[in-house]
Scaffold this motif. Sequence first.
Motif, PDB file in Angstrom:
ATOM      1  N   ARG A  17       0.726  -1.232  -0.167  1.00 53.17           N
ATOM      2  CA  ARG A  17       0.165   0.000  -0.097  1.00 53.17           C
ATOM      3  C   ARG A  17       0.790   1.286   0.004  1.00 53.17           C
ATOM      4  NH1 ARG A  17      -4.737  -2.073   4.289  1.00 53.17           N
ATOM      5  NH2 ARG A  17      -5.812  -3.436   2.796  1.00 53.17           N
ATOM      6  N   SER A  18       1.924   1.150  -0.397  1.00 52.23           N
ATOM      7  CA  SER A  18       2.844   2.462  -0.407  1.00 52.23           C
ATOM      8  C   SER A  18       3.996   2.203  -1.778  1.00 52.23           C
ATOM      9  CB  SER A  18       3.596   2.449   0.630  1.00 52.23           C
ATOM     10  OG  SER A  18       4.588   1.623   1.036  1.00 52.23           O
ATOM     11  N   LYS A  19       4.498   3.676  -2.028  1.00 51.04           N
ATOM     12  CA  LYS A  19       5.721   3.564  -2.849  1.00 51.04           C
ATOM     13  C   LYS A  19       4.993   2.931  -4.299  1.00 51.04           C
ATOM     14  CE  LYS A  19       9.313   3.404   0.390  1.00 51.04           C
ATOM     15  NZ  LYS A  19      10.726   2.735   0.715  1.00 51.04           N
ATOM     16  N   GLY A  20       5.866   1.978  -5.179  1.00 52.95           N
ATOM     17  CA  GLY A  20       5.568   1.327  -6.235  1.00 52.95           C
ATOM     18  C   GLY A  20       4.304   0.455  -6.057  1.00 52.95           C
ATOM     19  N   ALA A  21       4.416  -0.139  -4.754  1.00 50.47           N
ATOM     20  CA  ALA A  21       3.229  -1.182  -4.443  1.00 50.47           C
ATOM     21  C   ALA A  21       1.808  -0.392  -3.902  1.00 50.47           C
ATOM     22  CB  ALA A  21       3.636  -2.300  -3.430  1.00 50.47           C
ATOM     23  N   ALA A  22       1.781   0.921  -4.116  1.00 51.85           N
ATOM     24  CA  ALA A  22       0.163   1.498  -3.765  1.00 51.85           C
ATOM     25  C   ALA A  22      -0.863   0.577  -4.359  1.00 51.85           C
ATOM     26  CB  ALA A  22       0.482   2.784  -4.357  1.00 51.85           C
ATOM     27  N   GLY A  23      -1.849   0.237  -3.685  1.00 53.37           N
ATOM     28  CA  GLY A  23      -2.761  -0.351  -4.168  1.00 53.37           C
ATOM     29  C   GLY A  23      -2.848  -2.090  -4.169  1.00 53.37           C
ATOM     30  N   TYR A  24      -1.544  -2.425  -3.509  1.00 57.83           N
ATOM     31  CA  TYR A  24      -1.560  -3.851  -3.300  1.00 57.83           C
ATOM     32  C   TYR A  24      -1.132  -4.292  -1.918  1.00 57.83           C
ATOM     33  CZ  TYR A  24      -1.135  -4.214  -8.558  1.00 57.83           C
ATOM     34  OH  TYR A  24      -1.271  -4.204  -9.931  1.00 57.83           O
ATOM     35  N   PRO A  25      -1.383  -5.430  -1.484  1.00 57.32           N
ATOM     36  CA  PRO A  25      -1.962  -6.322  -2.167  1.00 57.32           C
ATOM     37  C   PRO A  25      -3.426  -6.474  -2.578  1.00 57.32           C
ATOM     38  CG  PRO A  25      -1.806  -7.017   0.082  1.00 57.32           C
ATOM     39  CD  PRO A  25      -1.074  -5.598  -0.090  1.00 57.32           C
ATOM     40  N   ASP A  26      -4.225  -5.401  -2.227  1.00 60.37           N
ATOM     41  CA  ASP A  26      -5.617  -5.249  -2.355  1.00 60.37           C
ATOM     42  C   ASP A  26      -6.093  -5.883  -3.781  1.00 60.37           C
ATOM     43  OD1 ASP A  26      -4.308  -3.129  -0.441  1.00 60.37           O
ATOM     44  OD2 ASP A  26      -6.272  -3.090   0.158  1.00 60.37           O
ATOM     45  N   ALA A  27      -5.234  -5.270  -4.782  1.00 59.52           N
ATOM     46  CA  ALA A  27      -5.661  -5.420  -6.082  1.00 59.52           C
ATOM     47  C   ALA A  27      -5.605  -6.960  -6.427  1.00 59.52           C
ATOM     48  CB  ALA A  27      -4.774  -4.605  -7.195  1.00 59.52           C
ATOM     49  N   ILE A  28      -4.633  -7.736  -5.718  1.00 58.96           N
ATOM     50  CA  ILE A  28      -4.682  -9.172  -6.336  1.00 58.96           C
ATOM     51  C   ILE A  28      -5.373  -9.911  -4.958  1.00 58.96           C
ATOM     52  CG2 ILE A  28      -2.660  -8.668  -7.512  1.00 58.96           C
ATOM     53  CD1 ILE A  28      -0.909  -9.724  -5.122  1.00 58.96           C
TER      54      ILE A  28
END
Length: 222
Positions: A17-28
Motif C-alpha cells: 500500500r505504498s511506493k510502487g506497491a500502492a494499491g497492493y496487495p488489495d488489487a490481487i
Amino acid sequence: MQLLKDEDGLVWQAHPRSKGAAGYPDAIHTKDYFLSGRFIGASFEALPVELSEKRLCPGRCLGTMDDMSNWAPKPKFMIAEGDTYQKYPSDETYPQLAVNYVRLDRVPGFDQGWKPVVSALRNGDFFVTTGEVLFHNWGIEGTGSRSVYKADVEWTFPLEFAEMVWSDGSTEHRKIIPASEMPPFGRHQFRVPFDATGKKWVRFAVWDSAGDGAFTETAMVK
C-alpha cells in the motif's frame, strides 16, 4: 508460482500500500497466487513514521495483515524488512531495524539448507520486534469457549499495553491489557482468556512506553 513450488519457495508483497506497491496487495487479493500458501503476506516497515501513534505502523502494516488474513482461507503474515541502501561508517544498522525471530527446535545444520527456516515462516512460527520487546514463547491453549492466549514476554523499557486482536473473517476486534504499571527490564507471562467460537484468527502484540513493540503472527483458532 511453478518456480516457487519446484524450489519450495515463498513470496510476499514488499512495501504494501505504498511506493510502487500502492494499491497492493488489495488489487490481487482474489487471485489464486495470493490465496496460495506460498504467498505468505507482506513486509513490515514502520513507514510513514508517526510518533503520536501508540503502535508502529498500525494502518499500512498491521491493518494490511488483518485485511489479508480476512481475505485468504488461512492467515497471512508480516515479515520485518529493512532498507539499508548506502551505508557509512557512522551508521548503526542493528538498533534501527525491526527483525524477525524465528522459532526453531535447533539451529539448522548446513546440510539442511533453508528448509527449516522456510517451513517456520510459511507456518507463521515467528514474531516481529524492534528489539526492546521479546517473546520467549507464545500460542493458543484450549479450544472454543475455553481458549487462552499465552505469551511469555520480556522487555527493556516500561510497558504501555498489550493487546489481543481477533477476527471472524470480516471484522476485527481487540482487547487491550493495560501494562503501564510494569517496570523496566521485566518479564511476565500474559494469559488472556477468550472465546474462540466463530473466530477465524488471532494475534498478540505488546507495546512499550517508547513506542517500541513486538507482535506475533496471525494464527488460526479452533
